[in-house]
Design a protein around this motif. Structure first.
Motif, PDB file in Angstrom:
ATOM      1  N   LEU A 107       0.839  -1.187   0.000  1.00 15.04           N
ATOM      2  CA  LEU A 107       0.000   0.000   0.000  1.00 15.04           C
ATOM      3  C   LEU A 107       0.879   1.243   0.000  1.00 15.04           C
ATOM      4  O   LEU A 107       1.691   1.438   0.908  1.00 15.04           O
ATOM      5  N   LEU A 108       0.721   2.102  -0.989  1.00 10.51           N
ATOM      6  CA  LEU A 108       1.512   3.321  -1.091  1.00 10.51           C
ATOM      7  C   LEU A 108       0.604   4.537  -0.913  1.00 10.51           C
ATOM      8  O   LEU A 108      -0.555   4.530  -1.344  1.00 10.51           O
ATOM      9  N   ALA A 142       2.838   5.158   6.251  1.00 12.90           N
ATOM     10  CA  ALA A 142       3.703   5.497   5.119  1.00 12.90           C
ATOM     11  C   ALA A 142       5.110   5.811   5.596  1.00 12.90           C
ATOM     12  O   ALA A 142       5.326   6.290   6.709  1.00 12.90           O
ATOM     13  N   LEU A 143       6.061   5.534   4.725  1.00 14.32           N
ATOM     14  CA  LEU A 143       7.452   5.857   4.990  1.00 14.32           C
ATOM     15  C   LEU A 143       7.874   7.120   4.254  1.00 14.32           C
ATOM     16  O   LEU A 143       8.764   7.846   4.686  1.00 14.32           O
ATOM     17  N   ILE A 144       7.221   7.408   3.149  1.00 12.91           N
ATOM     18  CA  ILE A 144       7.607   8.533   2.302  1.00 12.91           C
ATOM     19  C   ILE A 144       6.492   9.579   2.261  1.00 12.91           C
ATOM     20  O   ILE A 144       5.327   9.269   2.487  1.00 12.91           O
ATOM     21  N   SER A 145       6.875  10.807   1.970  1.00 16.63           N
ATOM     22  CA  SER A 145       5.931  11.917   1.848  1.00 16.63           C
ATOM     23  C   SER A 145       5.973  12.461   0.426  1.00 16.63           C
ATOM     24  O   SER A 145       7.032  12.501  -0.210  1.00 16.63           O
ATOM     25  N   TRP A 146       4.818  12.873  -0.055  1.00 14.83           N
ATOM     26  CA  TRP A 146       4.739  13.509  -1.365  1.00 14.83           C
ATOM     27  C   TRP A 146       5.094  14.992  -1.241  1.00 14.83           C
ATOM     28  O   TRP A 146       4.661  15.660  -0.296  1.00 14.83           O
ATOM     29  N   PRO A 147       5.834  15.527  -2.195  1.00 14.34           N
ATOM     30  CA  PRO A 147       6.068  16.978  -2.189  1.00 14.34           C
ATOM     31  C   PRO A 147       4.821  17.728  -2.670  1.00 14.34           C
ATOM     32  O   PRO A 147       3.987  17.175  -3.401  1.00 14.34           O
TER      33      PRO A 147
END
Length: 482
Positions: A107-108, A142-147
């Motif tokens: 899941l992203l 989540a591990l990453i964030s969207w800019p």
């Protein structure tokens, strides 16, 4: 809103223990893991004694740029009917792209932008129209964030509810994960979320390593997560709370103790502390699109969302450059986690290659293969492609092991073993033409259409919200797995 009470995630490995748990009100089952016509006897016994069963989908990818797959929706609806479920649940996530055809096996997060919200809202409406019971959507870890995000988590969920009427499944463990990994304030999210739309709550365990919280679902629930459950309980009386455990299952007594700890918070927090009123939700930063403007705007939004999601997923699984604005180090961590999860899931659903190669050699060979071969058609197809990849290179070096792998591959691909001249000729061809004809037919029996399912094994082995991917769940794509 259906009152569910306190429950636990039903898994085959702990089915008997779940049946013996005292005061169990309900269970949740991964939708992609069950066949409506052949329900596990344990689930049938639970249903007979009045225990509610809720199917939890992990492979739909409602946050993706494409409209929901009608076949997946029909399958989820069929499971809801077979289980007599009061509702079904899924995730606010994307799990695949169609151009190029890539599967995350995980899941992203979707970007919290106007474009992504427009796409998600239409996808949710399509799903709601196809389902016979209410739909609840879960916030993911989540591990990453969207800019360039335009909305907070709370604002995004509040407007989603306002525009679609969808219910919410709030995972407090995921709120904690995002606090550690993305610096988000879980209390601010709880204050902004429309808790009147709450369907139920997830609680799960995890562990922190090197400043990253891994939502493993294979560790005990941390006190900080129970504290967040208490904060939610101080704001609202949740219709249901569920303990998730997907791997490294503890002894039955320990499992019952975890459930008791959750039950204590649910039953006791309201009396121990004053009930907090949610903070006033800020108005939406822009009005919802008018119906006349919706079609053109939606198609343009789908295109933009599709391009951005394809760029991110390609960087994660195909080694393309990191898209502008993303944290390259975090993307590398996520990429390694996805490859490790992929290796683990393939081993679970097709254990023979790992047994033939040996655990260490299998993992090393698979991770090397995964660096250049992204998954496009699910975990079972991935297992075949991995073994074929080895055989084309005359690996493993041990003739007996290579012969066993060849027989395993031949049984499943439906063709003769690869000969030496064939391998030489194939090496000179483009990679898409190297796969034997029968294997290509097995991969895609209808070439005019993209592969239908992300994986045809256990759904939790696909795509659920674990930051490091050990959670066995989307086989979906799961999330089929979540």
């Amino acid at each position: 809103m259906a009152h569910l009470g306190v429950g636990i995630g039903w898994r085959p490995e702990i089915a008997e223990a779940v049946e013996r748990l005292p005061d169990l009100d309900w269970v949740e089952v991964v939708a992609e893991n069950i066949c409506p016509g052949h329900l596990p006897s344990s689930l049938l016994r639970l249903r007979e004694r009045g225990t509610a069963v809720v199917p939890h989908g992990v492979g739909m990818g409602l946050g993706g740029a494409d409209r929901p797959d009608p076949a997946r929706l029909a399958a989820l609806a069929e499971r809801a009917v077979a289980l007599g479920a009061p509702l079904v649940s899924e995730h606010i996530a994307f799990v695949r792209t169609s151009s190029p055809t890539l599967e995350a096996g995980h899941l992203l997060p979707v970007p919290r932008t106007r474009d992504a919200l427009d796409v998600l809202c239409e996808n949710v409406r399509i799903a709601q129209d196809a389902l016979p019971v209410p739909l609840a959507l879960e916030n993911i870890a989540a591990l990453i964030s969207w800019p360039g995000e335009e909305l907070t988590e709370g604002q995004f969920l509040a407007e989603l509810v306002e525009r679609t009427g969808v219910r919410l499944l709030i995972d407090v463990a995921n709120l904690h994960t995002n606090r550690v990994n993305r610096g988000e304030d879980p209390l601010a999210a709880l204050d902004a979320i429309p808790l009147e739309a709450l369907a139920y709550v997830h609680v799960a365990g995890g562990v922190e390593r090197d400043g990253v919280w891994h939502d493993t679902h294979s560790h005990p629930v941390a006190p900080v997560v129970l504290d967040l459950l208490a904060e939610l309980r101080a704001r609202v009386d949740p219709p249901g709370v569920l303990l998730e455990r997907d791997d490294d299952f503890p002894p039955e007594a320990e499992l019952a103790g975890e459930l008791d700890a959750v039950r204590t918070v649910v039953r006791g927090s309201g009396a121990e502390r004053p009930r907090r009123s949610p903070a006033p939700r800020p108005p939406a930063s822009a009005p919802s699109p008018t119906p006349t403007a919706l079609p053109d705007r939606l198609e343009a939004a789908r295109t933009r969302v599709g391009l951005s999601q394809a760029a991110l997923l390609s960087a994660l699984v195909a080694g393309t450059p990191v898209p502008e604005g993303f944290d390259g180090q975090r993307l590398r961590v996520q990429s390694r986690a996805l490859a490790a999860k992929r290796a683990g899931v393939v081993r679970r659903i097709a254990p023979e290659p790992a047994e033939i190669l040996g655990a260490g050699a299998y993992r090393e060979a698979f991770l090397r293969y995964a660096r250049t071969r992204p998954m496009t058609a699910g975990y079972r197809r991935d297992a075949l492609d991995f073994v074929e990849h080895l055989l084309i290179q005359d690996l493993p070096e041990d003739p007996a092991a290579r012969r066993r792998l060849t027989e395993w591959w031949q049984d499943r691909a439906g063709t003769r073993p690869v000969g030496l001249l064939t391998r030489w000729a194939r090496a000179a061809l483009p990679r898409r033409l190297r796969t034997p004809r029968a294997a290509r037919r097995a991969r895609d029996p209808h070439p005019a259409h993209p592969p239908h399912d992300a994986a045809h094994g256990t759904a939790r082995d696909t795509a659920h919200g674990s930051a490091h991917g050990t959670r066995t769940a989307p086989a979906a794509t799961g999330r089929g797995a979540r």
